[in-house]
Design a protein around this motif. Sequence first.
Motif, short mmCIF file in Angstrom:
data_model
loop_
_atom_site.label_atom_id
_atom_site.label_comp_id
_atom_site.label_asym_id
_atom_site.label_seq_id
_atom_site.Cartn_x
_atom_site.Cartn_y
_atom_site.Cartn_z
N LEU A 211 1.49 5.47 -1.39
CA LEU A 211 1.04 6.70 -2.05
C LEU A 211 2.27 7.38 -2.68
O LEU A 211 2.30 8.58 -2.88
CB LEU A 211 0.33 7.62 -1.05
CG LEU A 211 -0.97 7.04 -0.42
CD1 LEU A 211 -1.44 7.92 0.74
CD2 LEU A 211 -2.06 6.93 -1.47
N ASP B 125 4.25 9.14 6.68
CA ASP B 125 3.90 8.30 5.53
C ASP B 125 4.92 7.19 5.27
O ASP B 125 4.56 6.11 4.82
CB ASP B 125 3.75 9.16 4.27
CG ASP B 125 2.59 10.15 4.39
OD1 ASP B 125 1.74 9.98 5.28
OD2 ASP B 125 2.54 11.10 3.58
N ALA C 62 -6.42 3.79 1.36
CA ALA C 62 -5.80 3.18 0.17
C ALA C 62 -5.80 1.65 0.28
O ALA C 62 -5.93 0.95 -0.72
CB ALA C 62 -4.38 3.70 -0.01
N ALA D 108 -5.21 8.02 5.63
CA ALA D 108 -4.99 7.96 4.18
C ALA D 108 -4.55 6.57 3.72
O ALA D 108 -5.08 6.03 2.75
CB ALA D 108 -3.94 9.00 3.78
N TYR D 109 -3.60 5.98 4.42
CA TYR D 109 -3.10 4.65 4.01
C TYR D 109 -4.14 3.57 4.26
O TYR D 109 -4.23 2.61 3.48
CB TYR D 109 -1.75 4.34 4.67
CG TYR D 109 -0.63 5.08 3.98
CD1 TYR D 109 -0.38 6.42 4.25
CD2 TYR D 109 0.14 4.47 2.99
CE1 TYR D 109 0.60 7.12 3.58
CE2 TYR D 109 1.13 5.17 2.31
CZ TYR D 109 1.35 6.50 2.61
OH TYR D 109 2.32 7.20 1.92
N VAL E 71 0.87 -1.17 0.00
CA VAL E 71 0.00 0.00 0.00
C VAL E 71 0.91 1.22 0.00
O VAL E 71 1.62 1.47 0.98
CB VAL E 71 -0.92 0.02 1.24
CG1 VAL E 71 -1.83 1.24 1.21
CG2 VAL E 71 -1.74 -1.27 1.33
N GLU F 131 -7.97 -0.11 1.98
CA GLU F 131 -9.34 -0.54 2.29
C GLU F 131 -9.46 -1.19 3.67
O GLU F 131 -10.05 -2.25 3.84
CB GLU F 131 -9.87 -1.48 1.20
CG GLU F 131 -9.91 -0.79 -0.16
CD GLU F 131 -10.57 -1.64 -1.25
OE1 GLU F 131 -10.00 -2.69 -1.59
OE2 GLU F 131 -11.65 -1.24 -1.72
N HIS G 141 -10.58 11.48 4.98
CA HIS G 141 -10.17 10.14 4.54
C HIS G 141 -11.08 9.06 5.11
O HIS G 141 -10.91 7.88 4.81
CB HIS G 141 -8.71 9.86 4.91
CG HIS G 141 -7.73 10.64 4.08
ND1 HIS G 141 -7.72 10.61 2.70
CD2 HIS G 141 -6.73 11.49 4.44
CE1 HIS G 141 -6.75 11.40 2.26
NE2 HIS G 141 -6.15 11.95 3.28
N THR H 157 3.33 3.41 5.23
CA THR H 157 3.27 2.51 4.08
C THR H 157 3.69 1.10 4.51
O THR H 157 3.08 0.10 4.13
CB THR H 157 4.11 3.01 2.88
OG1 THR H 157 3.95 2.10 1.79
CG2 THR H 157 5.58 3.16 3.18
#
Length: 359
Positions: free
Chosen positions: A25, A63, A99, A95-96, A23, A101, A124, A67
């Motif tokens: 971004l 971030d 992304a 946010a992650y 995952v 789900e 988000h 990730t």
Amino acid sequence: MKWEGVIKHYRNYLPVTEKTPIVTLLEGNTPLISANNISKEFKGKIKLYLKYEGLNPTASFKDRGMTVAVSCALGRGAKAVMCASTGNTSASAAAYAAAGELKCIVLIPKGAIALGKLSQALLHGAKVIAIEGNFDDALELAKGITSKYPITLVNSLNPDRIEGQKTAAFEICDILETSPNYQAMPVGNAGNITAYWKGYSEYKEKGKIKNLPKILGFQASGSAPIVEGHPIKNPQTIATAIRIGNPARWKEAVEAAENSNGLIEKISDEEILTAYKMLAKREGIFVEPASAISIAGIIKLYKRGYFDSRSSNSHSPIKIVCILTGHGLKDPDIAIKESSQPVVIPPKEEAVLEVAGYK
Ligand code: AN7
């Protein structure tokens, strides 16, 4: 080269396998900027670099860790993640998780997180829960709940967060083609200082760098448990990101400072705000107050003569990297409060010229 995020770029150094669903971004690969104007203050003694982590996808360094934490959680079959946060962790987790789900629950200290960060977590789609207490209370709750329920804790107590965040140290060395002499950074819950030290140490072990930088960590005066040597019950500072009274990685922070022959110091809110405005006005770089503490710290140590003896046997300036952890737009309220407000005039050329100083 095409940038595909920190996991793909540094995968040999990270706890991922072929099977880990990634995952990303496309975080990382942030600029290392020469602070040419502020460096003038140091009369050739210091060359200052700024690692602008505010340019990550959710506008903070979190971030890099998120990730890896979210990818690994997903790889282990997780359905939900949780964190306590002074703001940036919640924005990044939200946010992650979106992304990947995953369900995301964030616990924030009521009324004590900056507007930009709150807006991110909300938009988000995280379940945002405000606690009538501070960050330390929220973290205790998150630890308790995630130990009992099938929810992955994505605070920096989660080792995957540290693994991801150490990639910033790799990037600095890759760009400089050596290690800096010093690295300055804010210290809150102390995950990031732990991560950088791990990153530099691994690069040295692999022979990528010859020397380790000295790590300089800075806490806000009203929230300086490590400097004071005891937890702070009611931490205070305008730098809300680092308003933390009992850091989870306290021991590791002390080890990073001691083993690198660096230090952890406290900096007043006034000094933080001076550096905050200096970065914006003299370098064109907008950070949130917590990030400005790196610059404030270097200025303070320079004035004290801390670097004097340390460069006497060399003619080249010492290289210092300041980590700018979060973007200025995270906390627009403080930017406006610290600035003079726009002048209001009638829509007339004369009036504009007068205010602009041409009349
Ligand atoms: C801009 O978001 O703790 O020492 O919950 O947002 O690794 O905690 C944020 C911390 C520095 C300190 N700069 O890093 C959170 C949170 C900014 C930050 C720190 C934070 P750590």
